[in-house]
Design a protein around this motif. Structure first.
Motif, PDB file in Angstrom:
ATOM      1  N   ALA A  12      44.587 -30.905-101.499  1.00 60.20           N
ATOM      2  CA  ALA A  12      44.132 -29.982-100.458  1.00 60.20           C
ATOM      3  C   ALA A  12      43.562 -30.671 -99.229  1.00 60.20           C
ATOM      4  N   GLY A  13      43.315 -31.971 -99.274  1.00 63.71           N
ATOM      5  CA  GLY A  13      42.714 -32.664 -98.140  1.00 63.71           C
ATOM      6  C   GLY A  13      41.235 -32.917 -98.373  1.00 63.71           C
ATOM      7  N   ALA A  14      40.787 -34.129 -98.009  1.00 68.59           N
ATOM      8  CA  ALA A  14      39.395 -34.505 -98.251  1.00 68.59           C
ATOM      9  C   ALA A  14      38.431 -33.642 -97.453  1.00 68.59           C
ATOM     10  N   ARG A  15      38.780 -33.319 -96.210  1.00 68.83           N
ATOM     11  CA  ARG A  15      37.873 -32.508 -95.392  1.00 68.83           C
ATOM     12  C   ARG A  15      37.739 -31.102 -95.951  1.00 68.83           C
ATOM     13  N   THR A  16      38.823 -30.530 -96.425  1.00 67.50           N
ATOM     14  CA  THR A  16      38.755 -29.184 -96.996  1.00 67.50           C
ATOM     15  C   THR A  16      37.909 -29.172 -98.267  1.00 67.50           C
ATOM     16  N   VAL A  17      38.043 -30.215 -99.097  1.00 69.31           N
ATOM     17  CA  VAL A  17      37.227 -30.299-100.304  1.00 69.31           C
ATOM     18  C   VAL A  17      35.747 -30.423 -99.949  1.00 69.31           C
ATOM     19  N   ALA A  18      35.433 -31.237 -98.939  1.00 62.99           N
ATOM     20  CA  ALA A  18      34.034 -31.382 -98.521  1.00 62.99           C
ATOM     21  C   ALA A  18      33.477 -30.063 -97.990  1.00 62.99           C
ATOM     22  N   ASP A  19      34.287 -29.347 -97.196  1.00 62.98           N
ATOM     23  CA  ASP A  19      33.834 -28.033 -96.707  1.00 62.98           C
ATOM     24  C   ASP A  19      33.629 -27.056 -97.858  1.00 62.98           C
ATOM     25  N   ALA A  20      34.498 -27.122 -98.854  1.00 65.12           N
ATOM     26  CA  ALA A  20      34.350 -26.225-100.001  1.00 65.12           C
ATOM     27  C   ALA A  20      33.067 -26.526-100.778  1.00 65.12           C
ATOM     28  N   LEU A  21      32.712 -27.800-100.921  1.00 65.12           N
ATOM     29  CA  LEU A  21      31.477 -28.157-101.625  1.00 65.12           C
ATOM     30  C   LEU A  21      30.252 -27.653-100.868  1.00 65.12           C
ATOM     31  N   ARG A  22      30.263 -27.796 -99.548  1.00 61.86           N
ATOM     32  CA  ARG A  22      29.130 -27.293 -98.756  1.00 61.86           C
ATOM     33  C   ARG A  22      29.043 -25.766 -98.830  1.00 61.86           C
ATOM     34  N   VAL A  29      28.269 -11.894 -96.424  1.00 61.96           N
ATOM     35  CA  VAL A  29      28.673 -13.238 -95.990  1.00 61.96           C
ATOM     36  C   VAL A  29      29.417 -13.185 -94.655  1.00 61.96           C
ATOM     37  N   GLU A  30      30.198 -12.134 -94.442  1.00 65.76           N
ATOM     38  CA  GLU A  30      30.984 -12.025 -93.216  1.00 65.76           C
ATOM     39  C   GLU A  30      30.226 -11.390 -92.064  1.00 65.76           C
ATOM     40  N   ALA A  31      28.956 -11.000 -92.258  1.00 65.23           N
ATOM     41  CA  ALA A  31      28.195 -10.340 -91.188  1.00 65.23           C
ATOM     42  C   ALA A  31      27.950 -11.302 -90.027  1.00 65.23           C
ATOM     43  N   PRO A  32      28.128 -10.862 -88.764  1.00 67.66           N
ATOM     44  CA  PRO A  32      27.918 -11.757 -87.620  1.00 67.66           C
ATOM     45  C   PRO A  32      26.494 -12.276 -87.518  1.00 67.66           C
ATOM     46  N   GLU A  33      25.502 -11.463 -87.922  1.00 67.72           N
ATOM     47  CA  GLU A  33      24.121 -11.916 -87.793  1.00 67.72           C
ATOM     48  C   GLU A  33      23.749 -13.011 -88.783  1.00 67.72           C
ATOM     49  N   LEU A  34      24.629 -13.264 -89.762  1.00 61.59           N
ATOM     50  CA  LEU A  34      24.343 -14.298 -90.760  1.00 61.59           C
ATOM     51  C   LEU A  34      25.157 -15.574 -90.545  1.00 61.59           C
ATOM     52  N   ARG A  35      25.876 -15.660 -89.464  1.00 66.03           N
ATOM     53  CA  ARG A  35      26.677 -16.862 -89.242  1.00 66.03           C
ATOM     54  C   ARG A  35      25.805 -18.088 -89.032  1.00 66.03           C
ATOM     55  N   GLU A  36      24.805 -17.962 -88.216  1.00 64.97           N
ATOM     56  CA  GLU A  36      23.926 -19.108 -87.980  1.00 64.97           C
ATOM     57  C   GLU A  36      23.093 -19.457 -89.212  1.00 64.97           C
ATOM     58  N   PRO A  37      22.461 -18.489 -89.898  1.00 62.60           N
ATOM     59  CA  PRO A  37      21.741 -18.861 -91.132  1.00 62.60           C
ATOM     60  C   PRO A  37      22.642 -19.478 -92.191  1.00 62.60           C
ATOM     61  N   PHE A  38      23.876 -18.974 -92.289  1.00 61.05           N
ATOM     62  CA  PHE A  38      24.780 -19.537 -93.284  1.00 61.05           C
ATOM     63  C   PHE A  38      25.198 -20.957 -92.898  1.00 61.05           C
ATOM     64  N   ALA A  39      25.401 -21.197 -91.615  1.00 56.61           N
ATOM     65  CA  ALA A  39      25.725 -22.560 -91.174  1.00 56.61           C
ATOM     66  C   ALA A  39      24.562 -23.511 -91.441  1.00 56.61           C
ATOM     67  N   ALA A  40      23.339 -23.022 -91.271  1.00 58.88           N
ATOM     68  CA  ALA A  40      22.179 -23.859 -91.579  1.00 58.88           C
ATOM     69  C   ALA A  40      22.107 -24.181 -93.073  1.00 58.88           C
ATOM     70  N   LEU A  41      22.450 -23.217 -93.912  1.00 60.25           N
ATOM     71  CA  LEU A  41      22.480 -23.486 -95.352  1.00 60.25           C
ATOM     72  C   LEU A  41      23.531 -24.539 -95.692  1.00 60.25           C
ATOM     73  N   ARG A  42      24.682 -24.468 -95.068  1.00 57.52           N
ATOM     74  CA  ARG A  42      25.728 -25.460 -95.321  1.00 57.52           C
ATOM     75  C   ARG A  42      25.293 -26.845 -94.869  1.00 57.52           C
ATOM     76  N   ALA A  43      24.572 -26.907 -93.748  1.00 54.94           N
ATOM     77  CA  ALA A  43      24.127 -28.213 -93.248  1.00 54.94           C
ATOM     78  C   ALA A  43      23.051 -28.820 -94.138  1.00 54.94           C
TER      79      ALA A  43
END
Length: 658
Positions: A248-258, A297-311
């Protein structure tokens, strides 16, 4: 060919290592059983010994205390030695009803070089795993199952979901199942044995006196077992990541883990912050909680909090008992691999979906003891959730209004009304009302932060919105980062009602204008709000009983009762058998000196030549029946004993006759 043979040899060596560790654990349990049996035999033997003065109570107590411990460890070994049945909180997926999911799994299995699994089962966890129900302690291959969490299926993009599936199927292609099966069984057996000892000690005070030694021994062996198996299992996770990156690609696997790490936190928040509060307050749950979670998960108001969780996911260290390495290590290993999927990638982003019936069936496992009559369609539940979150301020507002009215000597109505709030604002009591409201709303639930007037305007806005919703001219929509958003009547902008409430609270003299606006919308400001009774605030609050003792569920209660019955049965049984053996023992005659044996028919005659001592016949012959009499001291003749041993006549002076 050589690489395949080498991989097979490594897999066999790992299986032998796990098998040796597992055999040592089984031997340890067998040794404890033999020691317990030895104590049991020793206690029964000592109870029937002729020289026993009393039944061996200490051995009896030890056997009764160790009985639940030994039984729990044996049951743990038996339960983990055989292939486990599928968990009850999972749902089997058929090929006919979920062809898209099965097609993707078959395609990925061919890409990683293994056969597809024999079964797919859905779970309610943010996790995916594979198991192999191998026979002969995991040395022979068996039925393979893929477990897939529905939160992952609902929250991951299609490409990342395929990367997760490729990782799990990579365990099959690298032959990790044999060692994993043995390591899992050993870990599960040790954990079950430790739990059995702890449960027995917690259920019975007698068992608690003797449980320290076995528990310490089990904990030590568990630590050694995990120290030996953890590096191998973590190395297997890195190898499975490499297989997934190749497909699947190393970058896709890393994104999936995050994303999986962030989804785990979001799923916990969804259950604790949304599912549980509405269930407790309204008694309703969604029929498909996973689609409601996908909506969050798909709510627009949660995009930034979800990105912070991934980081921040890579900052969390791995648990010492987790077979997975920490995420930072896995991401660093993936960064070294080329991001070129084999064959240009597998399965371009096509969604993998399952019929809603599976989600509805699996959703029932999240609410044990809850019937289907209390469930509702998940879209309607989202509206109920929005209304619940929006109207949480109404009860504190009713209490604050009642407090300020009582302090000012104002008689209130039978329920919370808009007129009550506007009257307090007109009388110059906006700050006392705002402070009374702020004292009843925690800072974490305050939509306006620490601004008291902002919180009061928010509460007035919710009160007006609730009246509009009660009339059927407006409704609430879900806002996952705050209270529900009011959709006003047709012809009004979304933020109009909020602006009206904020102006009336902050600017004196604006309450009359607000009353005119509400009258134009057909809202009666003197009508009490349904569901928020003012009389409830006047009644004294009944204090609930508070207990720091943890709750005990029904299975735990049955287990505790069984432990008590087992210990009591062994104790009473051993006590009865030991007493019978002790009572029927053969007494040995105590040795007595010869001078304690007498003849009851003989007569005592101290004169020499008489009958002599009791028990002696004239002439020194003994006769009669010997009998043991008291006193035990020697019988002596005073006349003979007091006679001197030398001649007294030589000392007496003689009379000389002439």
């Amino acid at each position: 060919m050589i690489a395949t043979a080498l991989a097979a040899a490594i897999a066999a060596a790992r299986a032998v290592l796990a098998l040796a560790l597992l055999v040592v654990f089984y031997a340890l349990v067998a040794l404890l059983v033999l020691v317990w049996l030895a104590f049991l035999v020793l206690g029964l033997w000592s109870a029937g010994a002729p020289e026993s003065q009393a039944p061996p109570t200490s051995v009896i107590l030890a056997c009764a205390a160790f009985a639940p411990i030994v039984w729990g460890m044996v049951w743990a070994v038996v339960r983990t030695a055989r292939p486990a049945a599928p968990p009850e909180d999972t749902v089997w997926v058929s090929r006919r009803r979920a062809p898209a999911l099965w097609a993707a799994v078959d395609e990925l299995a061919g890409s990683v070089g293994t056969a597809p699994p024999d079964a797919i089962r859905l779970t309610a966890e943010v996790n995916a795993s594979v198991t192999e129900h191998a026979s002969f302690l995991g040395l022979l291959p068996g039925r393979r199952t893929l477990y897939l969490g529905l939160p992952l299926l609902a929250g991951l993009p299609p490409a990342e979901l395929r990367a997760v599936l490729a990782h799990e199927l990579g365990h099959f292609s690298r032959r990790h199942g044999r060692f994993g099966t043995l390591a899992h069984r050993g870990t599960a057996g040790l954990a079950a044995a430790c739990d059995a000892v702890r449960s027995a000690a917690a259920a019975n005070d007698l068992v608690r006196l003797y449980a320290g030694g076995p528990l310490l021994l089990l904990r030590g062996y568990t630590r050694v077992f995990r120290l030996l198996t953890r590096p191998v299992r973590r190395r297997q996770e890195i190898e499975a990541d490499r297989e997934a990156a190749r497909v699947a690609g190393a970058r896709t696997v890393a994104d999936a883990l995050r994303s999986a790490a962030a989804l785990e936190q979001a799923w916990l928040e969804f259950g604790a912050g949304f599912l549980t509060p509405v269930r407790r307050a309204e008694g309703r749950v969604p029929d498909d909680p996973f689609r409601a979670f996908a909506h969050m998960v798909e709510a627009p108001e949660l995009r930034e909090p979800f990105a912070a969780l991934r980081a921040r996911a890579a900052e969390r260290p791995a648990d010492r008992d987790d077979p997975h390495p920490d995420l930072a290590t896995r991401l660093s290993r993936l960064a070294r691999l080329p991001d070129r999927p084999a064959g240009g990638g597998v399965g371009v982003a096509e969604p993998l979906d399952v019929p809603s019936g599976y989600a509805v069936e699996l959703g029932r496992t999240l609410y044990p003891g809850l019937g289907t009559a209390r469930t509702m369609p998940w879209r309607e539940w989202l509206g109920l959730l929005a209304e619940h979150r929006a109207t949480r301020l109404l009860t504190p507002l009713a209490e604050a209004v009642r407090t300020v009215e009582k302090a000012a000597g104002i008689s209130g109505s039978s329920g919370l009304t808009i007129h009550q709030v506007l009257r307090l604002l007109d009388s110059g009591r906006r700050m006392p009302l705002a402070r009374a409201l702020g004292g009843r709303v925690p800072d974490v639930e305050s939509p306006a932060g620490r601004d008291p007037l902002g919180l009061l305007s928010q509460a007035l806005y919710v009160l007006i919105g609730a009246q509009l919703v009660a009339r059927g001219s407006a409704h609430w929509t879900m806002n996952w980062t705050g209270p529900g958003t009011l959709v006003p009547p047709e012809g009004l902008a979304p933020g109009t009602v909020r602006d009206w409430a904020d102006t009336a609270v902050r600017e004196p003299g604006q309450t009359q204008r607000l009353a005119l606006y509400l009258a134009a919308l057909g809202v009666n400001e003197r009508a009490p709000l349904p569901g928020v009774a003012g009389d409830a605030a006047r009644e004294p609050v009944k204090k609930a009983a508070i207990s720091i003792a943890p709750g005990v569920d029904e299975p735990a209660r049955r287990r505790i009762s069984g432990i008590r019955v087992l210990a009591l049965t062994v104790l009473l049984g051993l006590t009865g058998v030991s007493w019978l053996l002790w009572a029927d023992r053969e007494e040995r005659p105590s040795p007595r000196p010869a001078w304690q044996t007498v003849n009851p028919t003989a007569t005592y005659d101290p004169v020499p030549g008489g009958t002599g001592l009791p028990g002696e016949m004239p002439g020194g012959a003994s006769g009669g029946i010997p009998t043991r009499l008291l006193p035990t001291g020697p019988i002596w003749t005073p006349g003979l004993s007091l006679r001197p041993s030398f001649d007294l006549e030589s000392l007496v002076p003689r009379r000389h006759t002439p």
